[in-house]
Design a protein around this motif. Sequence first.
Motif, PDB file in Angstrom:
ATOM      1  N   ARG A   5       0.839  -1.197   0.000  1.00  0.00           N
ATOM      2  CA  ARG A   5       0.000   0.000   0.000  1.00  0.00           C
ATOM      3  C   ARG A   5       0.875   1.247   0.000  1.00  0.00           C
ATOM      4  O   ARG A   5       1.839   1.331   0.769  1.00  0.00           O
ATOM      5  CB  ARG A   5      -0.897  -0.005   1.235  1.00  0.00           C
ATOM      6  CG  ARG A   5      -1.882   1.161   1.283  1.00  0.00           C
ATOM      7  CD  ARG A   5      -2.629   1.180   2.596  1.00  0.00           C
ATOM      8  NE  ARG A   5      -3.661   2.220   2.600  1.00  0.00           N
ATOM      9  CZ  ARG A   5      -4.223   2.704   3.704  1.00  0.00           C
ATOM     10  NH1 ARG A   5      -3.845   2.241   4.893  1.00  0.00           N
ATOM     11  NH2 ARG A   5      -5.152   3.643   3.631  1.00  0.00           N
ATOM     12  N   ARG A   6       0.534   2.218  -0.865  1.00  0.00           N
ATOM     13  CA  ARG A   6       1.289   3.472  -0.935  1.00  0.00           C
ATOM     14  C   ARG A   6       0.329   4.648  -0.750  1.00  0.00           C
ATOM     15  O   ARG A   6      -0.535   4.883  -1.592  1.00  0.00           O
ATOM     16  CB  ARG A   6       2.007   3.599  -2.278  1.00  0.00           C
ATOM     17  CG  ARG A   6       3.129   2.578  -2.484  1.00  0.00           C
ATOM     18  CD  ARG A   6       3.969   2.913  -3.708  1.00  0.00           C
ATOM     19  NE  ARG A   6       3.164   3.014  -4.920  1.00  0.00           N
ATOM     20  CZ  ARG A   6       3.021   4.124  -5.629  1.00  0.00           C
ATOM     21  NH1 ARG A   6       3.614   5.244  -5.249  1.00  0.00           N
ATOM     22  NH2 ARG A   6       2.283   4.119  -6.726  1.00  0.00           N
ATOM     23  N   VAL A   7       0.484   5.363   0.343  1.00  0.00           N
ATOM     24  CA  VAL A   7      -0.384   6.503   0.614  1.00  0.00           C
ATOM     25  C   VAL A   7       0.289   7.831   0.289  1.00  0.00           C
ATOM     26  O   VAL A   7      -0.378   8.869   0.264  1.00  0.00           O
ATOM     27  CB  VAL A   7      -0.862   6.507   2.087  1.00  0.00           C
ATOM     28  CG1 VAL A   7      -1.689   5.274   2.386  1.00  0.00           C
ATOM     29  CG2 VAL A   7       0.317   6.624   3.048  1.00  0.00           C
ATOM     30  N   ALA A   8       1.587   7.822   0.042  1.00  0.00           N
ATOM     31  CA  ALA A   8       2.317   9.082  -0.202  1.00  0.00           C
ATOM     32  C   ALA A   8       1.729   9.877  -1.372  1.00  0.00           C
ATOM     33  O   ALA A   8       1.553  11.102  -1.246  1.00  0.00           O
ATOM     34  CB  ALA A   8       3.803   8.803  -0.428  1.00  0.00           C
ATOM     35  N   PRO A   9       1.416   9.247  -2.526  1.00  0.00           N
ATOM     36  CA  PRO A   9       0.828  10.038  -3.616  1.00  0.00           C
ATOM     37  C   PRO A   9      -0.478  10.719  -3.212  1.00  0.00           C
ATOM     38  O   PRO A   9      -0.726  11.873  -3.570  1.00  0.00           O
ATOM     39  CB  PRO A   9       0.597   8.994  -4.722  1.00  0.00           C
ATOM     40  CG  PRO A   9       1.594   7.916  -4.437  1.00  0.00           C
ATOM     41  CD  PRO A   9       1.679   7.854  -2.943  1.00  0.00           C
ATOM     42  N   PHE A  10      -1.296  10.003  -2.447  1.00  0.00           N
ATOM     43  CA  PHE A  10      -2.567  10.582  -2.006  1.00  0.00           C
ATOM     44  C   PHE A  10      -2.329  11.742  -1.044  1.00  0.00           C
ATOM     45  O   PHE A  10      -2.943  12.813  -1.171  1.00  0.00           O
ATOM     46  CB  PHE A  10      -3.434   9.506  -1.346  1.00  0.00           C
ATOM     47  CG  PHE A  10      -4.839   9.962  -1.042  1.00  0.00           C
ATOM     48  CD1 PHE A  10      -5.829   9.877  -2.000  1.00  0.00           C
ATOM     49  CD2 PHE A  10      -5.153  10.497   0.203  1.00  0.00           C
ATOM     50  CE1 PHE A  10      -7.126  10.306  -1.725  1.00  0.00           C
ATOM     51  CE2 PHE A  10      -6.432  10.931   0.486  1.00  0.00           C
ATOM     52  CZ  PHE A  10      -7.421  10.831  -0.476  1.00  0.00           C
ATOM     53  N   ALA A 130      -6.058   6.834  -5.496  1.00  0.00           N
ATOM     54  CA  ALA A 130      -6.846   6.017  -4.562  1.00  0.00           C
ATOM     55  C   ALA A 130      -6.473   4.541  -4.662  1.00  0.00           C
ATOM     56  O   ALA A 130      -6.481   3.829  -3.656  1.00  0.00           O
ATOM     57  CB  ALA A 130      -8.339   6.192  -4.831  1.00  0.00           C
ATOM     58  N   VAL A 131      -6.139   4.081  -5.873  1.00  0.00           N
ATOM     59  CA  VAL A 131      -5.822   2.662  -6.081  1.00  0.00           C
ATOM     60  C   VAL A 131      -4.620   2.212  -5.241  1.00  0.00           C
ATOM     61  O   VAL A 131      -4.734   1.252  -4.465  1.00  0.00           O
ATOM     62  CB  VAL A 131      -5.611   2.352  -7.572  1.00  0.00           C
ATOM     63  CG1 VAL A 131      -5.054   0.947  -7.763  1.00  0.00           C
ATOM     64  CG2 VAL A 131      -6.916   2.506  -8.330  1.00  0.00           C
ATOM     65  N   PRO A 132      -3.444   2.860  -5.342  1.00  0.00           N
ATOM     66  CA  PRO A 132      -2.313   2.415  -4.513  1.00  0.00           C
ATOM     67  C   PRO A 132      -2.538   2.614  -3.019  1.00  0.00           C
ATOM     68  O   PRO A 132      -1.939   1.923  -2.196  1.00  0.00           O
ATOM     69  CB  PRO A 132      -1.134   3.262  -5.009  1.00  0.00           C
ATOM     70  CG  PRO A 132      -1.744   4.443  -5.670  1.00  0.00           C
ATOM     71  CD  PRO A 132      -3.038   3.957  -6.252  1.00  0.00           C
ATOM     72  N   ALA A 133      -3.422   3.577  -2.651  1.00  0.00           N
ATOM     73  CA  ALA A 133      -3.734   3.799  -1.239  1.00  0.00           C
ATOM     74  C   ALA A 133      -4.808   2.838  -0.732  1.00  0.00           C
ATOM     75  O   ALA A 133      -5.129   2.845   0.465  1.00  0.00           O
ATOM     76  CB  ALA A 133      -4.184   5.235  -1.015  1.00  0.00           C
ATOM     77  N   ARG A 134      -5.365   2.035  -1.647  1.00  0.00           N
ATOM     78  CA  ARG A 134      -6.413   1.058  -1.325  1.00  0.00           C
ATOM     79  C   ARG A 134      -7.631   1.722  -0.678  1.00  0.00           C
ATOM     80  O   ARG A 134      -8.150   1.264   0.346  1.00  0.00           O
ATOM     81  CB  ARG A 134      -5.869  -0.052  -0.419  1.00  0.00           C
ATOM     82  CG  ARG A 134      -4.764  -0.868  -1.063  1.00  0.00           C
ATOM     83  CD  ARG A 134      -4.301  -1.973  -0.123  1.00  0.00           C
ATOM     84  NE  ARG A 134      -3.113  -2.632  -0.663  1.00  0.00           N
ATOM     85  CZ  ARG A 134      -2.379  -3.508   0.019  1.00  0.00           C
ATOM     86  NH1 ARG A 134      -2.711  -3.830   1.264  1.00  0.00           N
ATOM     87  NH2 ARG A 134      -1.318  -4.073  -0.526  1.00  0.00           N
ATOM     88  N   VAL A 191       2.826   8.607  -9.486  1.00  0.00           N
ATOM     89  CA  VAL A 191       1.588   7.874  -9.733  1.00  0.00           C
ATOM     90  C   VAL A 191       1.555   7.377 -11.174  1.00  0.00           C
ATOM     91  O   VAL A 191       2.100   8.021 -12.081  1.00  0.00           O
ATOM     92  CB  VAL A 191       0.365   8.783  -9.456  1.00  0.00           C
ATOM     93  CG1 VAL A 191       0.331   9.968 -10.411  1.00  0.00           C
ATOM     94  CG2 VAL A 191      -0.945   7.999  -9.526  1.00  0.00           C
ATOM     95  N   VAL A 192       0.942   6.228 -11.366  1.00  0.00           N
ATOM     96  CA  VAL A 192       0.689   5.698 -12.708  1.00  0.00           C
ATOM     97  C   VAL A 192      -0.742   6.062 -13.068  1.00  0.00           C
ATOM     98  O   VAL A 192      -1.691   5.610 -12.422  1.00  0.00           O
ATOM     99  CB  VAL A 192       0.882   4.165 -12.754  1.00  0.00           C
ATOM    100  CG1 VAL A 192       0.539   3.635 -14.137  1.00  0.00           C
ATOM    101  CG2 VAL A 192       2.306   3.796 -12.372  1.00  0.00           C
ATOM    102  N   GLU A 193      -0.900   6.887 -14.087  1.00  0.00           N
ATOM    103  CA  GLU A 193      -2.224   7.339 -14.479  1.00  0.00           C
ATOM    104  C   GLU A 193      -2.912   6.300 -15.349  1.00  0.00           C
ATOM    105  O   GLU A 193      -2.323   5.771 -16.286  1.00  0.00           O
ATOM    106  CB  GLU A 193      -2.131   8.680 -15.211  1.00  0.00           C
ATOM    107  CG  GLU A 193      -1.561   9.789 -14.343  1.00  0.00           C
ATOM    108  CD  GLU A 193      -1.500  11.137 -15.048  1.00  0.00           C
ATOM    109  OE1 GLU A 193      -2.172  11.292 -16.096  1.00  0.00           O
ATOM    110  OE2 GLU A 193      -0.792  12.033 -14.569  1.00  0.00           O
TER     111      GLU A 193
END
Length: 411
Positions: A5-10, A130-134, A191-193
């Motif tokens: 899980r990656r929340v940094a981009p969010f 939102a996807v990597p942050a689940r 982020v991957v768009e």
Amino acid sequence: MEVQRRVAPFVLTQLANFMSVTAGSMVFIAIPWIALEISGSAAQAGLVVSLTAIPGLVVIPVIGSIIDKYGRKRVAVWAELITGALTLLLPLVASLWELTIAWLIVLATLKNVLAAAGPTARKSLVPDIAVPARMTLDRANSIHEGVFATGFAFGPALATFCIAVIGSAETFIVVAAFALASGLTASFVRVVEQHEPNDASEKEPFYRYALQGFKILFATPSVLVMMVAISILAVIYLPTEMVVLPAYYSSLGDPAGLGLLISAMAAASIVGALFFEQIHKFLSYSTILRIGILGVPLAMLPMSQLPAQWAMFVGALVLGLAWGPLLPLLNTVIQRKIPANKRGRVFALEMAIWNAGPLISMVAVGSAVDGFGIRPTYTVLAVTVLIAGLLVSFNRHIKSIDAREEIPIAG
């Protein structure tokens, strides 16, 4: 192997969101205030706001196309950096020459050319972060709009403080600093768009590509009914915050009172936005829309009688709570219904509505304030929003926003 899980981009996107919205909400207070200082006329203040909205109306559909073609993050970065640089022109001119209404219109217009591009790009980017942050879309949009409302609550209070301490023109130095910081923060987002396979519209001439947003909107009733509701608030409600209330508090000589009132509305809307996901567990999207579109005018009606400040604050809190869930709802409906490759153009139409709404009604509202007074004008606006809200609430397409089909947000 499970992806971490990656929340940094969010988180970084929301920091950029907060700083950008703080800058924008400071301008909502500062531009009409400077216009009133120069001219002493609510009509002149309304004229300034309306004329400076023209660039947004003309440019935003093109910006939506740029977002879809060249990337959401890229636009989120550069739009804020350019806007911050253009904002610095106003205090520079004010330090060299006398600031007139003509100068104010020119400088505010330049500043507004790309002002809506950053928010549009960030809204389009929400499913990607939102996807990597689940996170579910409900939760991601709830937080995104809660942060937006936080910036909107902080900005007016900061603007009135800066106007009182350093002056109205110098306040734009602070506005520029927040915009520049927003762009710099967004540049660190990794982020991957998401992109769907290109369809035939991707090969069309750019002007036809830009107009695809309108075609998509009218082909999607669930999004269209939401846009109609937002249009009502933009055309009829926004002048109360941008002309009517500034005129009232200017007549009282109380800029701090205005800033605190607008901040109270925004603070309550933070609560409404942050609880959107929880509210949706008990109420359908269409019911949330009905409560919001009717709750706003029901709060406006007592406020329009200009009661004591404590009563104005109570009305502001009710209004903010009704308003709060509406923007997370709109974001979620668009992101569920519209393919990623076309999302920027549809969100651009939303931002165009926010810019066109004041353009359509601001001068008329300012003239009404000058000609008939603050209380009669405010009352008419409140009743008009209520009637329009009732019409939307009974529209036969409102149930379509509850449909469960959606565009996938993860590959």
